[in-house]
Design an enzyme around this catalytic site. Structure first.
Site, mmCIF file in Angstrom:
data_model
loop_
_atom_site.group_PDB
_atom_site.id
_atom_site.type_symbol
_atom_site.label_atom_id
_atom_site.label_comp_id
_atom_site.label_asym_id
_atom_site.label_seq_id
_atom_site.Cartn_x
_atom_site.Cartn_y
_atom_site.Cartn_z
ATOM 1 N N HIS A 224 -5.605 6.562 -2.539
ATOM 2 C CA HIS A 224 -6.377 5.782 -2.233
ATOM 3 C C HIS A 224 -7.840 5.370 -3.111
ATOM 4 C CE1 HIS A 224 -5.278 7.025 2.034
ATOM 5 N NE2 HIS A 224 -4.686 6.025 1.708
ATOM 6 N N CYS A 225 -8.061 4.039 -3.054
ATOM 7 C CA CYS A 225 -9.126 3.447 -3.982
ATOM 8 C C CYS A 225 -10.227 2.775 -3.326
ATOM 9 C CB CYS A 225 -8.417 2.506 -4.764
ATOM 10 S SG CYS A 225 -9.185 1.243 -6.036
ATOM 11 N N CYS B 116 -6.244 -3.421 -7.524
ATOM 12 C CA CYS B 116 -7.285 -3.701 -8.599
ATOM 13 C C CYS B 116 -6.780 -3.361 -10.233
ATOM 14 C CB CYS B 116 -8.444 -2.763 -8.224
ATOM 15 S SG CYS B 116 -8.267 -1.273 -8.441
ATOM 16 N N HIS C 126 0.855 -1.328 -0.143
ATOM 17 C CA HIS C 126 0.009 0.129 0.095
ATOM 18 C C HIS C 126 0.940 1.298 -0.005
ATOM 19 C CE1 HIS C 126 -3.541 2.298 1.137
ATOM 20 N NE2 HIS C 126 -2.739 3.081 1.836
ATOM 21 N N GLU C 127 1.838 1.146 0.889
ATOM 22 C CA GLU C 127 2.880 2.473 1.008
ATOM 23 C C GLU C 127 3.681 2.704 -0.125
ATOM 24 O OE1 GLU C 127 1.842 4.756 3.090
ATOM 25 O OE2 GLU C 127 0.717 3.527 4.415
#
Length: 160
Positions: free
Chosen positions: A127-128, A151, A117-118
């Protein structure tokens, strides 16, 4: 792509987990920098936490550098954060403090998800809202619910 892991007051097992997992996920070479401690300059005694932005700024500005700490961290306006990154920049920091569990496999999954993530932020991703590793996590339960992968939409936006 190269990823540099900067251990900051964290156990060697956590560093090993990331050093073994990140090359497969990002098709990257991973280098572990010499371990050091989180600077006391970043410590907020009244909160008993370290400021994530302060830690981030102390990391070498080499794309991609991931600081990994066992300390509890926070960012301005937040009670705590799992990590912080320079969006489209070079550096990110990850705290494993709130990811700890007795279940070693679950711990590994959490650490890898939040590291991905980072690093995703460093590679230009925001962000999603999809079922994606880039979904914002407000709790460890949120971390557990999201996948370790990007994704399709996010995968297509990554800027190496």
């Amino acid at each position: 792509m190269k990823i540099y892991i900067q251990p900051l007051s964290v156990n060697s097992h956590t560093v090993e987990v990331l050093a073994n997992s990140l090359p497969k996920i990002f098709n990257a070479e991973v280098f572990v920098l010499p371990a050091s401690d989180v600077s006391l300059k970043c410590y907020n005694a009244s909160r008993r936490q370290y400021n994530s932005t302060c830690i981030l700024r102390m990391l070498p500005p080499i794309k991609v550098t991931l600081g990994v700490t066992g300390k509890d961290i926070y960012a301005k306006g937040m009670n705590f954060v799992f990590g912080e990154a320079e969006l489209g920049g070079a550096r990110a920091v990850l705290s494993v403090f709130r990811l700890t569990t007795a279940d070693s496999e679950l711990y590994r999954e959490r650490v890898v998800k939040e590291a991905v993530h980072e690093i995703g932020h460093v590679l230009g991703l925001k962000h999603c809202s999809n079922n994606c590793v880039m979904r914002f996590s407000n709790s460890v339960q949120d971390v557990d619910r999201k996948p370790v992968s990007f994704c399709r939409e996010c995968a297509s936006k990554i800027r190496y």
